[in-house]
Write a protein that holds these residues in place. Structure first.
Motif, PDB file in Angstrom:
ATOM      1  N   ARG A 135      -1.486  -2.354  11.908  1.00 26.68           N
ATOM      2  CA  ARG A 135      -1.265  -1.451  10.779  1.00 26.68           C
ATOM      3  C   ARG A 135      -0.068  -1.994  10.024  1.00 26.68           C
ATOM      4  NH1 ARG A 135      -4.257   2.775   9.056  1.00 26.68           N
ATOM      5  NH2 ARG A 135      -2.532   4.257   9.053  1.00 26.68           N
ATOM      6  N   GLU A 140       0.438   3.805   1.771  1.00 28.11           N
ATOM      7  CA  GLU A 140       0.610   4.214   3.163  1.00 28.11           C
ATOM      8  C   GLU A 140       0.044   3.103   4.050  1.00 28.11           C
ATOM      9  OE1 GLU A 140      -3.414   6.960   3.513  1.00 28.11           O
ATOM     10  OE2 GLU A 140      -1.497   7.899   3.006  1.00 28.11           O
ATOM     11  N   PRO A 141       0.371   3.093   5.338  1.00 26.96           N
ATOM     12  CA  PRO A 141      -0.082   2.001   6.196  1.00 26.96           C
ATOM     13  C   PRO A 141      -1.603   1.830   6.182  1.00 26.96           C
ATOM     14  CG  PRO A 141       1.595   3.297   7.318  1.00 26.96           C
ATOM     15  CD  PRO A 141       1.243   4.056   6.066  1.00 26.96           C
ATOM     16  N   VAL A 142      -2.029   0.575   6.207  1.00 26.81           N
ATOM     17  CA  VAL A 142      -3.458   0.259   6.229  1.00 26.81           C
ATOM     18  C   VAL A 142      -3.772  -0.605   7.449  1.00 26.81           C
ATOM     19  CG1 VAL A 142      -3.681   0.388   3.726  1.00 26.81           C
ATOM     20  CG2 VAL A 142      -3.145  -1.813   4.796  1.00 26.81           C
ATOM     21  N   ASP A 143      -5.034  -0.579   7.845  1.00 24.75           N
ATOM     22  CA  ASP A 143      -5.480  -1.410   8.966  1.00 24.75           C
ATOM     23  C   ASP A 143      -5.619  -2.859   8.511  1.00 24.75           C
ATOM     24  OD1 ASP A 143      -5.713   0.778  10.728  1.00 24.75           O
ATOM     25  OD2 ASP A 143      -7.711   1.245   9.952  1.00 24.75           O
ATOM     26  N   VAL A 144      -5.239  -3.770   9.383  1.00 23.70           N
ATOM     27  CA  VAL A 144      -5.394  -5.189   9.100  1.00 23.70           C
ATOM     28  C   VAL A 144      -6.026  -5.881  10.304  1.00 23.70           C
ATOM     29  CG1 VAL A 144      -3.482  -5.315   7.463  1.00 23.70           C
ATOM     30  CG2 VAL A 144      -3.047  -5.738   9.884  1.00 23.70           C
ATOM     31  N   HIS A 191      -7.411  -6.694   4.942  1.00 27.17           N
ATOM     32  CA  HIS A 191      -6.217  -5.897   4.630  1.00 27.17           C
ATOM     33  C   HIS A 191      -6.697  -4.590   4.015  1.00 27.17           C
ATOM     34  CE1 HIS A 191      -2.705  -4.441   2.402  1.00 27.17           C
ATOM     35  NE2 HIS A 191      -1.943  -5.218   3.152  1.00 27.17           N
ATOM     36  N   GLY A 192      -6.826  -3.562   4.848  1.00 27.77           N
ATOM     37  CA  GLY A 192      -7.327  -2.280   4.353  1.00 27.77           C
ATOM     38  C   GLY A 192      -8.696  -2.451   3.722  1.00 27.77           C
ATOM     39  N   THR A 193      -8.853  -1.895   2.529  1.00 27.77           N
ATOM     40  CA  THR A 193     -10.110  -2.027   1.785  1.00 27.77           C
ATOM     41  C   THR A 193      -9.970  -2.997   0.623  1.00 27.77           C
ATOM     42  OG1 THR A 193      -9.515  -0.096   0.426  1.00 27.77           O
ATOM     43  CG2 THR A 193     -10.845   0.313   2.397  1.00 27.77           C
ATOM     44  N   THR A 194      -8.941  -3.825   0.653  1.00 31.77           N
ATOM     45  CA  THR A 194      -8.679  -4.747  -0.452  1.00 31.77           C
ATOM     46  C   THR A 194      -9.834  -5.727  -0.627  1.00 31.77           C
ATOM     47  OG1 THR A 194      -6.299  -4.624  -0.064  1.00 31.77           O
ATOM     48  CG2 THR A 194      -7.104  -6.477  -1.379  1.00 31.77           C
ATOM     49  N   PRO A 198       0.829  -1.209   0.000  1.00 33.01           N
ATOM     50  CA  PRO A 198       0.000   0.000   0.000  1.00 33.01           C
ATOM     51  C   PRO A 198       0.864   1.259   0.000  1.00 33.01           C
ATOM     52  CG  PRO A 198       0.037  -0.987   2.181  1.00 33.01           C
ATOM     53  CD  PRO A 198       0.741  -1.954   1.273  1.00 33.01           C
ATOM     54  N   THR A 238       2.511  -1.899   6.273  1.00 30.28           N
ATOM     55  CA  THR A 238       2.952  -1.410   4.970  1.00 30.28           C
ATOM     56  C   THR A 238       3.246  -2.580   4.039  1.00 30.28           C
ATOM     57  OG1 THR A 238       5.235  -1.317   5.799  1.00 30.28           O
ATOM     58  CG2 THR A 238       3.928   0.725   5.893  1.00 30.28           C
TER      59      THR A 238
END
Length: 345
Positions: free
Chosen positions: A235, A173-177, A274-277, A171, A237
């Motif tokens: 979070r 920038e860092p994403v929430d997981v 994984h984020g909005t994936t 990503p 990367t």
């Protein structure tokens, strides 16, 4: 002999950006595609038992259809429609499928409303193409004791073909997981504690919260002990597939062996979000297609993130999903700060 009349599950308006078409700009820029599907099924057993696992999970079907729309480019919408039919019929409980594929932005030089291709496929007249990677039998990232899927082996296993796609892209920038942990073999609480500490050491992953520990009954598979389950929020990367491999590395270091499908295991560390994936591939499906119905994931997650929302089709507020999960009655709370080393502040 008259045709057998089946029940029908109708899903309309499944939309995604795809890169199908014969023109360079279609492949380069993409455009909106919309699919409607009708699943011909027998719903009686599921209705009589009021059991989700006896019917077709339309949330999963919808995610896989959307993945076809946004997946590998094809010249013809006819080919895309066949792929959709193949994905749906990959579930043996679906006897036939109707597909209507819309291409409302087709490059036509006169005013028009829509272009559609409509097909009907069944067991006697199957799709003209095979189901793309990521069908029902693919090794999607499975949540703990889930009987519907099993975790793929880590990359590098003999005979496994490397996959390179957008899930290999980190990503910007860092994403929430969200990671789901489970164990029902050996000293489970200690193994899960060690798993959390190993996750804290993964480069590119910051653990920000660990849920209380719960005990749950195994869902499906052979007769086996109850599980201990927890959820880790973080979070990262890391690319989705890199995170998957890091989790599989933690499993391997703690003695995870895949000797029996859906059997007991020392530890699972599964990628739920994984984020909005949104993706379906041979080795990873995001979000996990059954997370919305698994209380052993939803309940711990809601404890550490009461306002969390599961993305994707079938998702929604995690707290509300937990209240309606089929296995919610089997949750037993065990401990709060279970993951800390004794004596740790």
């Amino acid at each position: 002999m008259p045709d057998v009349q089946h029940d029908r599950i109708r899903i309309t308006g499944i939309a995604a950006t795809g890169h199908h078409g014969v023109f360079d700009h279609e492949r380069r820029d993409g455009q909106r595609f919309v699919a409607d599907v009708v699943l011909h099924v027998d719903t009686r057993s599921a209705a009589a038992a009021d059991r989700l696992d006896l019917t077709v999970d339309y949330g999963t079907v919808t995610s896989r259809v959307a993945a076809v729309l946004s997946g590998a480019p094809a010249d013809l919408v006819e080919t895309v429609a066949e792929r959709i039919a193949a994905v749906v019929l990959d579930d043996d409980r679906v006897h036939a499928v109707d597909v209507v594929l819309h291409k409302p932005q087709a490059p036509i030089p006169v005013p028009f409303d829509d272009v559609t291709v409509e097909i009907h496929r069944d067991r006697a007249r199957p799709p003209a193409v095979a189901a793309p990677a990521g069908g029902r039998h693919a090794g999607a990232a499975a949540t703990e004791q889930d009987p519907q899927a099993d975790v793929a082996e880590p990359s590098g296993v003999a005979g496994q073909t490397a996959v390179h796609d957008r899930l290999d892209e980190p990503p910007a920038e860092p994403v929430d997981v969200v990671l789901a942990l489970g164990s029902n073999l050996g000293p489970s609480q200690d193994l899960l504690r060690r798993a959390v500490h190993e996750l804290c050491e993964v480069d590119g992953l910051d653990v920000v919260a660990v849920s209380p520990l719960v005990r749950t009954a195994a869902v499906g598979g052979p007769e086996q002990p109850d599980y201990l389950n927890a959820v880790v929020l973080g979070r990262t990367t890391l690319a989705p597939r890199a995170l998957l491999r890091a989790c599989q590395g933690v499993e391997a270091s703690l003695g995870r062996e895949r000797l029996e499908r859906w059997g007991p295991r020392t530890v699972d560390v599964d990628v739920v979000v994984h984020g909005t994936t949104l993706a379906v591939t041979d080795d990873l499906e995001l979000p996990h297609p059954r997370a919305h119905e698994r209380a052993f994931v939803l309940e711990p997650w809601a404890q550490v993130a009461p306002d969390a929302v599961l993305p994707g089709l079938g998702g929604g507020p995690v707290r509300l999903l937990a209240e309606t999960a089929p296995d919610r009655g089997g949750i037993r709370w065990m401990a709060l700060d279970w993951w800390r080393t004794p004596g740790e502040a």
